[in-house]
Design a protein around this motif. Structure first.
Motif, mmCIF file in Angstrom:
data_model
loop_
_atom_site.group_PDB
_atom_site.id
_atom_site.type_symbol
_atom_site.label_atom_id
_atom_site.label_comp_id
_atom_site.label_asym_id
_atom_site.label_seq_id
_atom_site.Cartn_x
_atom_site.Cartn_y
_atom_site.Cartn_z
ATOM 1 N N VAL A 97 0.839 -1.208 0.000
ATOM 2 C CA VAL A 97 0.000 0.000 0.000
ATOM 3 C C VAL A 97 0.867 1.249 0.000
ATOM 4 O O VAL A 97 0.590 2.229 -0.709
ATOM 5 C CB VAL A 97 -0.954 -0.003 1.213
ATOM 6 C CG1 VAL A 97 -1.656 1.342 1.346
ATOM 7 C CG2 VAL A 97 -1.971 -1.131 1.087
ATOM 8 N N ILE A 98 1.949 1.224 0.785
ATOM 9 C CA ILE A 98 2.865 2.366 0.828
ATOM 10 C C ILE A 98 3.504 2.577 -0.544
ATOM 11 O O ILE A 98 3.612 3.704 -1.037
ATOM 12 C CB ILE A 98 3.952 2.130 1.892
ATOM 13 C CG1 ILE A 98 3.325 2.137 3.289
ATOM 14 C CG2 ILE A 98 5.053 3.193 1.796
ATOM 15 C CD1 ILE A 98 4.299 1.790 4.400
ATOM 16 N N GLY A 99 3.933 1.490 -1.170
ATOM 17 C CA GLY A 99 4.534 1.600 -2.490
ATOM 18 C C GLY A 99 3.550 2.110 -3.536
ATOM 19 O O GLY A 99 3.899 2.941 -4.369
ATOM 20 N N PHE A 100 2.305 1.610 -3.467
ATOM 21 C CA PHE A 100 1.293 2.064 -4.422
ATOM 22 C C PHE A 100 1.005 3.551 -4.243
ATOM 23 O O PHE A 100 0.886 4.297 -5.227
ATOM 24 C CB PHE A 100 0.003 1.264 -4.237
ATOM 25 C CG PHE A 100 -1.092 1.668 -5.177
ATOM 26 C CD1 PHE A 100 -1.119 1.194 -6.479
ATOM 27 C CD2 PHE A 100 -2.107 2.531 -4.768
ATOM 28 C CE1 PHE A 100 -2.128 1.571 -7.360
ATOM 29 C CE2 PHE A 100 -3.112 2.917 -5.638
ATOM 30 C CZ PHE A 100 -3.120 2.430 -6.932
ATOM 31 N N ALA A 101 0.892 3.985 -2.996
ATOM 32 C CA ALA A 101 0.628 5.393 -2.724
ATOM 33 C C ALA A 101 1.763 6.266 -3.238
ATOM 34 O O ALA A 101 1.531 7.340 -3.821
ATOM 35 C CB ALA A 101 0.422 5.613 -1.224
ATOM 36 N N SER A 102 3.001 5.812 -3.040
ATOM 37 C CA SER A 102 4.151 6.573 -3.517
ATOM 38 C C SER A 102 4.122 6.717 -5.031
ATOM 39 O O SER A 102 4.379 7.799 -5.571
ATOM 40 C CB SER A 102 5.448 5.880 -3.084
ATOM 41 O OG SER A 102 6.574 6.530 -3.628
ATOM 42 N N GLY A 103 3.796 5.629 -5.731
ATOM 43 C CA GLY A 103 3.794 5.668 -7.188
ATOM 44 C C GLY A 103 2.621 6.428 -7.769
ATOM 45 O O GLY A 103 2.775 7.211 -8.715
ATOM 46 N N ILE A 104 1.439 6.243 -7.209
ATOM 47 C CA ILE A 104 0.237 6.838 -7.801
ATOM 48 C C ILE A 104 0.123 8.322 -7.477
ATOM 49 O O ILE A 104 -0.516 9.086 -8.216
ATOM 50 C CB ILE A 104 -1.024 6.095 -7.319
ATOM 51 C CG1 ILE A 104 -2.158 6.204 -8.364
ATOM 52 C CG2 ILE A 104 -1.488 6.596 -5.969
ATOM 53 C CD1 ILE A 104 -1.916 5.441 -9.610
ATOM 54 N N LEU A 105 0.726 8.762 -6.370
ATOM 55 C CA LEU A 105 0.633 10.167 -5.975
ATOM 56 C C LEU A 105 1.776 11.008 -6.531
ATOM 57 O O LEU A 105 1.855 12.203 -6.242
ATOM 58 C CB LEU A 105 0.617 10.283 -4.441
ATOM 59 C CG LEU A 105 -0.587 9.663 -3.740
ATOM 60 C CD1 LEU A 105 -0.463 9.785 -2.233
ATOM 61 C CD2 LEU A 105 -1.885 10.320 -4.224
ATOM 62 N N ASN A 106 2.620 10.402 -7.325
ATOM 63 C CA ASN A 106 3.714 11.140 -7.958
ATOM 64 C C ASN A 106 3.321 11.499 -9.390
ATOM 65 O O ASN A 106 3.349 10.650 -10.284
ATOM 66 C CB ASN A 106 4.986 10.287 -7.962
ATOM 67 C CG ASN A 106 6.188 11.049 -8.495
ATOM 68 O OD1 ASN A 106 6.086 12.214 -8.882
ATOM 69 N ND2 ASN A 106 7.327 10.390 -8.524
ATOM 70 N N PRO A 107 2.933 12.760 -9.654
ATOM 71 C CA PRO A 107 2.469 13.141 -10.996
ATOM 72 C C PRO A 107 3.542 13.000 -12.067
ATOM 73 O O PRO A 107 3.237 12.891 -13.251
ATOM 74 C CB PRO A 107 2.064 14.611 -10.824
ATOM 75 C CG PRO A 107 2.836 15.091 -9.641
ATOM 76 C CD PRO A 107 2.950 13.903 -8.726
#
Length: 213
Positions: A119-129
């Motif tokens: 979840v942390i990895g997904f959040a990092s990737g998806i929230l980086n425009p």
């Protein structure tokens, strides 16, 4: 094949350049056992897959109907890669201090799980425009009616697998403190090299789009 090699090379070199996703991988590798830390690469790969799917499905349909818009996206994508290259070349050694901090000796934390790290990895990737902009710039080379959808999908799947494989390799390698410190001492030079190559690819995209306009 030449298009695939160009896009695959630019994509892989961009993975070598440290950023928010890389920091998450390093921190997880420093804090957790390998089986838990691998959740971060999995989450980052899924987030990249979401952006790739958006590029292929929505953007491809719109661009295929407008040659002028396609040219604009290609030029914008090339300029973005060129900007990434310039930023890497202008970076100072002090800009990489966060890697040394992340790699500092920290106690192993076991109060986490593979899925929590995912979840942390997904959040990092998806929230980086920047991830979306980067994939738009890469796919500007193949978002044309002449390129088969099977090739585009295959290229997208390849990128997702490479993202996971590279980040997973980082977790495995950086789980050893001595290796982690050595890598952080050399990442400055690695980033300079990737900046040169990404800048060159971006300039080529811009030149090609302007020539065919």
């Amino acid at each position: 094949m030449s298009v695939f090699l160009a896009v695959a090379l630019a994509h892989f070199l961009a993975l070598l350049s440290p950023g928010p996703d890389f920091l998450m991988v390093v921190r997880s590798a420093a804090r957790h056992p390998v089986r838990v830390a691998l959740g971060v690469p999995a989450g980052i790969a899924i987030a990249n897959g979401v952006y790739i799917a958006l590029c292929l499905l929505g953007v491809a349909t719109v661009l295929s109907q407008s040659a002028g818009l396609l040219m604009i996206v290609r030029i914008a994508g090339g300029l973005f890669l060129l900007w990434l290259g310039v930023m890497a070349l202008r970076a100072r050694r002090s800009d990489y201090a966060f890697l040394m901090q992340a790699a500092a000796a920290e106690p192993i934390e076991r109060a986490s799980s593979f899925w929590r790290e995912a979840v942390i990895g997904f959040a990092s990737g998806i929230l980086n425009p920047k991830n979306l902009l980067f994939y738009l710039s890469l796919f500007s080379l193949v978002l044309t009616p002449e390129v088969a959808i099977a090739f585009k999908v295959g290229l997208g799947l390849w990128m997702v697998l490479v993202v996971f494989a590279w980040d997973a390799l980082i977790v495995l390698v950086l789980s050893h403190g001595a290796v982690r410190m050595w890598f952080n001492r050399t990442v400055f030079y690695i980033d300079k090299f990737t900046g040169l190559v990404l800048g060159a690819i971006g300039a080529k995209i811009v030149h090609g789009a302007a020539t065919h306009s």
